[in-house]
Design an enzyme around this catalytic site. Structure first.
Site, mmCIF file in Angstrom:
data_model
loop_
_atom_site.group_PDB
_atom_site.id
_atom_site.type_symbol
_atom_site.label_atom_id
_atom_site.label_comp_id
_atom_site.label_asym_id
_atom_site.label_seq_id
_atom_site.Cartn_x
_atom_site.Cartn_y
_atom_site.Cartn_z
ATOM 1 N N ASP A 1 10.531 55.422 108.857
ATOM 2 C CA ASP A 1 9.809 55.558 110.125
ATOM 3 C C ASP A 1 9.078 54.273 110.493
ATOM 4 O O ASP A 1 8.455 54.186 111.563
ATOM 5 C CB ASP A 1 8.836 56.746 110.083
ATOM 6 C CG ASP A 1 7.766 56.617 109.017
ATOM 7 O OD1 ASP A 1 8.029 55.972 107.991
ATOM 8 O OD2 ASP A 1 6.672 57.183 109.188
ATOM 9 N N ASP B 1 -4.288 54.539 110.273
ATOM 10 C CA ASP B 1 -3.397 55.678 110.071
ATOM 11 C C ASP B 1 -4.122 56.996 110.357
ATOM 12 O O ASP B 1 -5.173 57.274 109.785
ATOM 13 C CB ASP B 1 -2.908 55.621 108.620
ATOM 14 C CG ASP B 1 -2.040 56.794 108.204
ATOM 15 O OD1 ASP B 1 -1.636 57.584 109.068
ATOM 16 O OD2 ASP B 1 -1.755 56.897 106.994
ATOM 17 N N GLY C 1 0.787 60.989 100.920
ATOM 18 C CA GLY C 1 0.545 59.556 100.768
ATOM 19 C C GLY C 1 -0.396 59.014 101.820
ATOM 20 O O GLY C 1 -0.565 57.804 101.940
ATOM 21 N N HIS C 2 -1.003 59.919 102.619
ATOM 22 C CA HIS C 2 -1.864 59.492 103.720
ATOM 23 C C HIS C 2 -3.311 59.912 103.479
ATOM 24 O O HIS C 2 -3.581 60.958 102.891
ATOM 25 C CB HIS C 2 -1.371 60.095 105.035
ATOM 26 C CG HIS C 2 0.003 59.659 105.428
ATOM 27 N ND1 HIS C 2 0.241 58.541 106.188
ATOM 28 C CD2 HIS C 2 1.227 60.196 105.146
ATOM 29 C CE1 HIS C 2 1.541 58.412 106.373
ATOM 30 N NE2 HIS C 2 2.166 59.405 105.747
#
Length: 622
Positions: free
Chosen positions: A142, A261, A434-435
């Site tokens: 992505d 993010d 993973g965020h």
């Protein structure tokens, strides 16, 4: 996390020396004395140079610059704002462009026949002469999957970690575009002159190794992009998010703009460490010592693969890989020293039937329920290497990407029908994100103390929640802008402002076709898939102005039984009548005749069945 030493409190000369040590070995440019002198002069005048450490700070926001004195910096967002995927942005300094990530998005259910979705490259094609480089933050598709399609339009240097570039090169090579890019690897903490500004690569922890946050040293101060990240205090490889460096940048020069993010901005608390998955896997393996294991995860999640392999080997098992991308990525990671699996513990997938069940662990692709993936074929009993048995255990060590929930659920159902035990994140803690969650996002803001903030990477609700979180940290009002795909913003001495828009829609890939499919085609496909098609074939004698014979009504994907036989006859009669009336009124062109047939047939079908199939008139003239 690095500790601050006495040198951090030293004068400007010490800070310049530190910056020089961080930049790593000399580049080819530095080998030329004239160029090296010019570069040093530029560094002294740039925001990241020694002179910048004496910039005035805003007393209301310690560590934040009071405003840039150079030319304006423009940011253009081409994807990734309002969806998961298609991440792509442009940073423009002195008329030059650096592209940050070129990602893909997997199609939604309302995009039948579409293979991939790309950012709209119109703006980049129109300004190709101004594009200096592409910078990749990490190796997930992505963020990298669209690179091959961009390279079709123009060649460009590509910067990223060695692993990121290797993963991106796979798609580039498959597309035959390898000669269109110069891949330039960078290391943790390295600072490179890329196009119009210095770019610093700061280590962050994510679900693929060697991910970066990127600090752009511009005439308007530092623009920090977090990349995809989490704050993992116990990462599998020991490589932590370098908050110390981010804090140093905030204290020494100030972070003018933070882009962060937003994926988990709705989730409170902190994301668990990746190492917790390894502990869970070891318990799962130990509790089932005599059963065969098939574990699926993302092929790029090297840390997860490492933990699966460690748990398997600790229980005396051999490891086999299943799925082309898993095989390629495991071989690549072992070659780069990022994955440690002894040769003696690896077996070929074709040899697992020779082993006892308690000696087998297969690491497979297919965690997202992709129809042609290795796990889907296993669930359907169509895998050519081996078949599942009732005592097998399948572990799905991933969470569905938004939109893939149905596909994953279908595969889980199929696995249960085969009698296997299925363990997924809803059953046990075999996956972590993973965020960063809210706690980590707030910590990042606290450390970086940005003057301005733009949330990136996520659906619109994620970014909206990120804005609320920023407000709780005191970043409010005109210091925050909530953007969408296609938006442009300008950072100058007076602040952060909106600056128009560019094409930011979807670019669809269907087989070898790129961009030829529009929303009209997708709308037609949706109608065909939902209601079917009714086609009327009629022959018309234009000279005599009459219909030759009875029109033929053909249907596909539309209800057809004995009750509709009479309806089809009625439809043929209605088409004949409509054509005769149009011909008698003087209509003799195909467009007019098609229109009256479509209208008459559509009205009849709609009135009788309350359905709206696609109506396709075919007029043959003699």
């Amino acid at each position: 996390m690095k500790n601050q030493g006495p040198a951090d409190q030293a004068g400007d000369g010490s800070k310049a020396a530190k910056a020089k040590r961080r930049s790593g070995p000399a580049t080819k440019e530095g080998a030329n004395p004239a160029k090296a002198a010019a570069k040093k002069s530029a560094e002294r005048s740039a925001p990241g140079g020694a002179a910048a450490t004496g910039r005035k700070k805003d007393p209301k926001r310690p560590g934040a610059p009071s405003g840039g004195g150079g030319g304006a910096v423009r940011l253009v967002f081409l994807g990734g704002l309002g969806e998961i995927g298609r991440n792509c942005a442009c940073i423009e300094v002195d008329g030059r462009i650096i592209v940050l990530d070129v990602g893909i998005m997997f199609p939604d259910p309302d995009m039948p026949g579409v293979d991939l979705v790309l950012p709209d490259f119109t703006y980049l094609r129109e300004n190709a002469h101004r594009v200096d480089a592409v910078v990749l933050t990490h190796g997930h598709e992505d963020h990298t999957g669209g690179l091959a399609y961009l390279l079709r339009d123009f060649p460009v240097p590509v910067y990223g970690s060695e692993l990121t570039l290797a993963l991106a090169r796979n798609r580039v090579d498959e597309a035959g575009m390898a000669d269109r890019a110069q891949f330039i690897p960078v290391r943790d903490g390295e600072r490179r002159r890329i196009g119009p500004c210095d770019v610093e690569f700061i280590p962050v922890t994510h679900s693929v190794p060697h991910a970066f946050a990127t600090a752009f040293h511009t005439p308007q101060g530092i623009i920090l992009h977090s990349g995809d990240f989490k704050i993992d205090l116990h990462p599998v490889d020991g490589r932590r998010t370098d908050l110390a460096r981010m804090g140093a940048l905030a204290s020494e020069q100030g972070i003018r703009l933070l882009l962060a993010d937003s994926t988990n901005a709705e989730e409170p608390g902190f994301t668990p460490s990746e190492s917790t998955v390894g502990e869970t896997l070891r318990k799962v393996f130990l509790a089932r010592p005599d059963r065969r294991f098939i574990v699926t995860c993302f092929a790029s999640h090297i840390h997860r693969v490492q933990q699966v392999a460690d748990a398997a080997i600790a229980g005396g098992r051999k490891v086999a890989t299943l799925g082309r991308s898993m095989q390629k990525n495991v071989a690549l990671a072992r070659r780069l020293g990022l994955l440690e699996i002894p040769d003696r513990s690896l077996v070929d997938i074709e040899d697992i039937d020779k082993l006892e069940d308690g000696q087998v662990c297969v690491i497979s692709t297919g965690s997202q329920g992709e129809p042609m993936s290795a796990l889907s074929r296993l669930a359907a009993g169509e895998n050519r290497f081996f078949r599942l048995r009732p005592d097998d255990v399948v572990v799905i060590s991933a969470h569905p990407i938004p939109g893939n929930e149905w596909s994953v659920g279908r595969v889980i159902d199929s696995l249960h029908k085969r009698g296997v035990e299925v363990i997924h994140s809803g059953v046990d803690a075999v996956h972590v994100s993973g965020h960063a969650r809210q706690g980590e996002l707030a910590l990042l803001m606290s450390v970086t103390r940005p003057e301005f903030f733009i949330p990136v990477h996520g659906e619109f609700r994620h970014m909206a929640n990120h804005v609320r979180l920023a407000g709780s940290m005191g970043i409010t009002g005109d210091r925050v802008i909530l953007c969408e795909d296609g938006d442009a913003v300008r950072l100058d001495g007076t602040g952060l402002h909106r600056d128009g828009s560019v094409p930011g829609g979807y670019l669809f890939v269907d087989g070898s076709s790129v961009g030829d499919i529009g929303h009209g085609v997708l709308r037609d496909r949706m109608v065909l898939s939902e209601e079917g098609v009714v086609m009327a074939v009629a022959t018309v004698d234009l000279k005599r102005g009459e219909v030759v014979g009875a029109p033929q009504i053909v249907t596909r994907g539309w209800a057809y039984d004995h009750d509709t036989e009479a309806l089809l006859d009625e439809a043929a009669t209605a088409v004949t009548k409509a054509l005769e009336e149009a011909l008698s009124a003087g209509s003799n062109d195909h467009e007019s005749l098609n229109r009256v047939v479509r209208k008459a047939l559509g009205r009849l079908v709609g009135d009788r069945t309350r359905q709206r199939p696609m109506i396709v008139p075919v007029i043959v003239t003699v």
